[in-house]
Design an enzyme around this catalytic site. Structure first.
Site, PDB file in Angstrom:
ATOM      1  N   ASN A 143       0.749  -1.001  -0.019  1.00 40.03           N
ATOM      2  CA  ASN A 143       0.005  -0.178   0.120  1.00 40.03           C
ATOM      3  C   ASN A 143       0.852   1.247  -0.073  1.00 40.03           C
ATOM      4  OD1 ASN A 143       0.558   0.898   2.924  1.00 40.03           O
ATOM      5  ND2 ASN A 143      -0.340  -1.201   3.318  1.00 40.03           N
TER       6      ASN A 143
ATOM      7  N   ASP B 146      -5.014  -9.279  13.572  1.00 40.52           N
ATOM      8  CA  ASP B 146      -4.810  -7.847  13.790  1.00 40.52           C
ATOM      9  C   ASP B 146      -3.853  -7.609  15.016  1.00 40.52           C
ATOM     10  OD1 ASP B 146      -5.530  -5.507  15.027  1.00 40.52           O
ATOM     11  OD2 ASP B 146      -7.422  -5.311  14.214  1.00 40.52           O
TER      12      ASP B 146
END
Ligand code: CTP
Length: 405
Positions: free
Chosen positions: A211, A308
């Protein structure tokens, strides 16, 4: 203009690292400092006063009996109104003088005659054996006990051909240290773990999904936390950024590697700040060999969800209350509503919201802090300024927490 309005007395003692002092002087003036150079006689064997005068833009002093100083009080006048004295390079002999209160030339005399609250900072530069000699070690201990701050030295190849501790820190590192010395030590004694940058999920050995996170915000926070006196460890995805001085850095690529590195380091941390833009999914059918194209065939990728990291760390805090967890969120709309919900969902005391993904790679940012009491906007500023504000906000909350306990 990190040092705008600051008056710095830059002292040079004798050592080949004087050549780096020229660069340091330039770096100091570039960030707004008013630099006054004082040299010992030995320093004059390595670099000329003319060079330092041209770079600092101010008269260079090297003689206690300089006839240009009408009252002969250069050793007093130079430090009055100064914000710091930085001796770079500081030779073994100059350390001895400082440790013993010797004042036999202008530089040593002005150090002894400095106002008590004026910070004296030194950047030792010498041969490895000189640095490791018990006499120098004894002097260094004495200097620390006297409240004199020692920057470095660094290890590496030396001008004499030997290798080891004794190199003067590089000018940019000294600049960072000097800037840091002016920051309040609101996180002194705290250990801080930070994730930063993007992650990279492999598709095959040469391709992957990543990203646009540059890592700038996470690196700025690492620097700000270190400036505030914390011991800082950074777990970083791939970025081209230099590691902030004094910060330990572990490089990772995938979200799984970041997760493993964080979980291995999280024990004993007081604060965890998840700034990394972690991939939510990884490719399960990644190819071990480079994928070849075959006419008419399009590959299809299958994904599974990554752990996570922030939530895993937050789940470890229940017993001790540490680490205090801070998350980041980039939202493209409804930041106030989504930010508050995300903080609850992640089970963390503080969440930092960025307005929009367009913050990636930019030097400036606007952030919103979400906690138990609602939200606070920190207006647009450069990332280091915001990072320092965030560190101060975290310190405030930690203090309130310990007052409530
Ligand atoms: N984070 C993490 N591990 C992940 C994903 C996110 O530690 N696998 C952390 C980030 O470092 C950041 C916060 O969680 O501190 C950001 O979460 P974000 O990706 O915005 O939120 P999500 O929970 O993934 O929600 P959504 O993508 O639906 O907005």
């Amino acid at each position: 203009m990190e040092l705008k309005g600051k008056k710095i007395v830059l002292g040079l003692s004798g050592g080949v690292a004087c050549y780096k002092a020229a660069e340091l002087c330039r770096a100091l003036t570039r960030v707004g400092a008013e630099v006054h150079v004082v040299m010992t006689e030995a320093a004059g064997h390595f670099i000329t006063a003319v060079t330092m005068q041209a770079l600092s833009g101010n008269t260079v002093f090297n003689d206690q009996w300089d006839s240009r100083v009408a009252n002969n009080m250069a050793h007093i006048d130079l430090t009055r109104g100064a914000d710091a004295i930085l001796i770079a390079p500081c030779s073994a002999d100059f350390m001895r003088k400082l440790a013993h209160g010797v004042c036999d030339d202008l530089l040593s005399t002005l150090c002894l005659a400095r106002p008590r609250q004026l910070p004296l900072l030194i950047a030792p530069a010498m041969n490895v054996e000189m640095w490791q000699n018990p006499a120098t070690a004894r002097n260094a201990r004495q200097l620390r006990a006297d409240g004199i701050c020692i920057f470095g030295p660094a290890a590496g190849e030396q001008a004499c051909g030997e290798t080891g501790l004794g190199r003067m820190l590089e000018p940019e590192d000294l600049l960072e240290e000097l800037v840091a010395s002016f920051q309040p030590k609101v996180l002194a004694g705290k250990r801080v773990l930070i994730t930063a940058g993007p992650t990279f999920e492999a598709i095959d050995p040469v391709r992957g999904i990543t990203n646009l996170s540059s890592g700038k915000m996470g690196y700025a926070i690492a620097r700000a936390a270190r400036e505030a006196g914390a011991d800082v460890q950074l777990v970083s995805g791939p970025t081209a950024l230099p590691t902030p001085h004094g910060v330990r850095r572990t490089n990772v690529q995938s979200a799984q590697q970041m997760h493993d590195a964080v979980m291995a380091a999280v024990g004993g941390q007081h604060i965890f700040i998840g700034v990394a833009a972690v991939a939510d999914w990884r490719v399960v059918n990644a190819s071990e060999q480079k994928m070849k194209k075959h006419d008419g065939e399009t590959p299809s990728l299958q994904f599974e969800q990554n752990a996570d990291i922030l939530a895993s760390v937050a789940a470890t805090t229940s017993l001790s209350g540490w680490p205090y967890c801070v998350g980041f969120a980039a939202e493209s709309e409804n930041l106030v509503e989504y930010g508050a919900v995300k903080r609850e969902k992640k089970g963390i005391p503080l969440l930092v919201g960025n307005i929009g993904h367009h913050t990636f790679g930019q030097d400036e940012n606007t952030i919103v802090l979400f906690d138990d009491h609602g939200h606070t906007v920190l207006p647009k500023a450069d990332k280091l300024t915001l990072a320092r504000q965030l560190v101060s906000e975290i310190a405030k909350r930690l203090e309130q927490r310990s007052l409530l306990k």
